[in-house]
Design an enzyme around this catalytic site. Structure first.
Site, mmCIF file in Angstrom:
data_model
loop_
_atom_site.group_PDB
_atom_site.id
_atom_site.type_symbol
_atom_site.label_atom_id
_atom_site.label_comp_id
_atom_site.label_asym_id
_atom_site.label_seq_id
_atom_site.Cartn_x
_atom_site.Cartn_y
_atom_site.Cartn_z
ATOM 1 N N CYS A 93 -16.983 34.742 -32.297
ATOM 2 C CA CYS A 93 -16.243 35.982 -32.050
ATOM 3 C C CYS A 93 -16.655 37.108 -33.001
ATOM 4 C CB CYS A 93 -14.750 35.727 -32.059
ATOM 5 S SG CYS A 93 -13.883 37.019 -31.155
ATOM 6 N N ARG A 126 -7.990 44.451 -24.409
ATOM 7 C CA ARG A 126 -8.613 43.284 -25.027
ATOM 8 C C ARG A 126 -8.840 42.211 -23.967
ATOM 9 N NH1 ARG A 126 -8.814 43.648 -30.297
ATOM 10 N NH2 ARG A 126 -9.281 41.440 -30.559
ATOM 11 N N HIS A 190 -12.903 30.726 -29.561
ATOM 12 C CA HIS A 190 -12.173 30.186 -30.709
ATOM 13 C C HIS A 190 -11.581 28.862 -30.269
ATOM 14 C CE1 HIS A 190 -11.991 33.825 -33.179
ATOM 15 N NE2 HIS A 190 -11.792 34.509 -32.078
HETATM 16 N N1 GLN Z 1 -12.516 42.204 -34.075
HETATM 17 C C1 GLN Z 1 -13.336 41.758 -32.976
HETATM 18 C C2 GLN Z 1 -12.846 42.232 -31.645
HETATM 19 O O1 GLN Z 1 -11.672 42.502 -31.491
HETATM 20 C C3 GLN Z 1 -13.451 40.248 -33.021
HETATM 21 C C4 GLN Z 1 -12.130 39.546 -32.907
HETATM 22 C C5 GLN Z 1 -12.174 38.068 -33.127
HETATM 23 O O2 GLN Z 1 -12.929 37.549 -33.935
HETATM 24 N N2 GLN Z 1 -11.291 37.365 -32.424
HETATM 25 O O3 GLN Z 1 -13.594 42.347 -30.700
#
Ligand code: GLN
Length: 244
Positions: A93, A126, A190
Site C-alpha cells: 500500500c 477512497r 493489507h
Molecule cells: N496514504 C496512501 C493512500 O491513501 C496509502 C494508504 C495505505 O497504506 N493504506 O493512498
C-alpha cells in the site's frame, strides 16, 4: 540456511497490522528449520542492504509517507542496487506507492524511490474493501483488504501482480492489482497479506534463499490447512458464491 529480513520504518509504515507479515515470514522459515532474524530500521539507522535477504515496506497514511520520503532520497541508490541485483522486496500500500516515481497528493508531491516504473495520483474517494485476485504466479487466489486514496498506474512493460476478481486494485479501472518486477512484489493488499496468502510468503522466502545461496531451492511443503480454508472462505464469499 539463514535469512535476514529488513523491516523499513515500522514506527511509521505499519497500517492494519502489516507487522503480521514479518511474523508470518519468520514462522514459515522456522517451521522448515531455516534460521530467520528481523532487523527493524528507524529513520536514523544506516541500512546495509547487502546483509538483507527480504525487505518489507508497509503501509502508511499520507502524513507518515511525507515523513519518510526525505529519508528515501538518501537510501535510494543502495536500495536501487539491491533491487537490480535481484534483492527480494515486499511493498504494501503506502510502501507500494513509495517504490514508484512519485505519489501526487492534492497539495504536495512525494518523491518515490523510483525502483519500479509506476506512479500514483490521489483522486477523490477512497478505494476501500475486500479484494480478491488471480495471479499467474500462484494457483491459489490472492485475498486481502485495500484502503487507498492513491491510484497507481504502471509504466509500459511493468507486469501487474494479478487480475482483480473482486474489489478495486491499482486504480479501480484497469482491472489489475499490484506489480511484480524482478524479485519485487508491490500490492495494495493489507490484511496482513502473508498469513492470508502463504503462497506469496513462500515465493519471497524461496527467491531470497535462491539469491543468498546461489542455487535452485525447493521449499518443503507445510500443511497450511487453516490458511487454505481461510483463503477459500474469502474466495467463495466474494467471487464464487457457493450456490453457483
Ligand atoms: N496514504 C496512501 C493512500 O491513501 C496509502 C494508504 C495505505 O497504506 N493504506 O493512498
Amino acid at each position: 540456511m539463514k535469512l535476514t529480513i529488513g523491516h523499513l520504518y515500522p514506527d511509521l509504515l505499519n497500517l492494519y497490522g502489516d507487522r503480521g507479515n514479518i511474523q508470518c515470514l519468520m514462522s514459515r522459515c522456522r517451521w522448515r528449520g531455516i534460521e530467520a532474524q528481523t532487523i527493524p530500521f528507524e529513520r536514523d539507522d544506516k541500512i546495509d542492504f547487502e546483509k538483507l535477504d527480504i525487505v518489507l515496506l508497509g503501509g502508511g497514511s499520507d502524513r507518515e509517507q511525507l515523513l519518510v520520503c526525505e529519508k528515501l532520497r538518501e537510501i535510494q541508490p543502495d536500495f536501487k542496487k539491491y533491487v537490480e541485483d535481484n534483492g527480494v522486496v515486499i511493498a504494501i500500500c503506502g510502501g507500494y506507492q513509495l517504490i514508484g516515481k512519485y505519489y501526487k497528493l492534492e497539495d504536495a508531491t512525494i518523491t518515490g524511490l523510483n525502483l519500479v516504473d509506476l506512479y500514483t495520483e490521489q483522486e477523490p474517494g477512497r478505494l476501500i474493501g475486500n479484494i480478491v485476485m488471480e495471479s499467474p504466479l500462484f494457483s491459489m487466489p490472492v485475498v486481502g483488504f485495500e484502503n487507498h486514496g492513491g491510484r497507481t498506474r504502471l509504466g509500459k512493460g511493468v507486469k501487474p501482480l494479478g487480475r482483480v476478481l473482486y474489489g478495486n486494485g491499482n486504480d479501480g479501472r484497469s482491472g489489475y492489482e499490484g506489480i511484480v518486477y524482478k524479485n519485487v512484489i508491490g500490492t495494495y493488499l493489507h490484511g496482513p497479506l502473508l498469513p492470508k496468502n502463504p503462497q506469496i510468503a513462500d515465493w519471497l522466502i524461496q527467491k531470497a534463499l535462491e539469491k543468498r545461496y546461489g542455487k535452485p531451492i525447493e521449499l518443503s511443503p507445510l500443511k497450511d490447512q487453516e490458511e487454505r480454508e481461510a483463503n477459500q472462505y474469502i474466495y467463495h464469499r466474494f467471487v464464487k458464491k457457493d450456490s453457483e
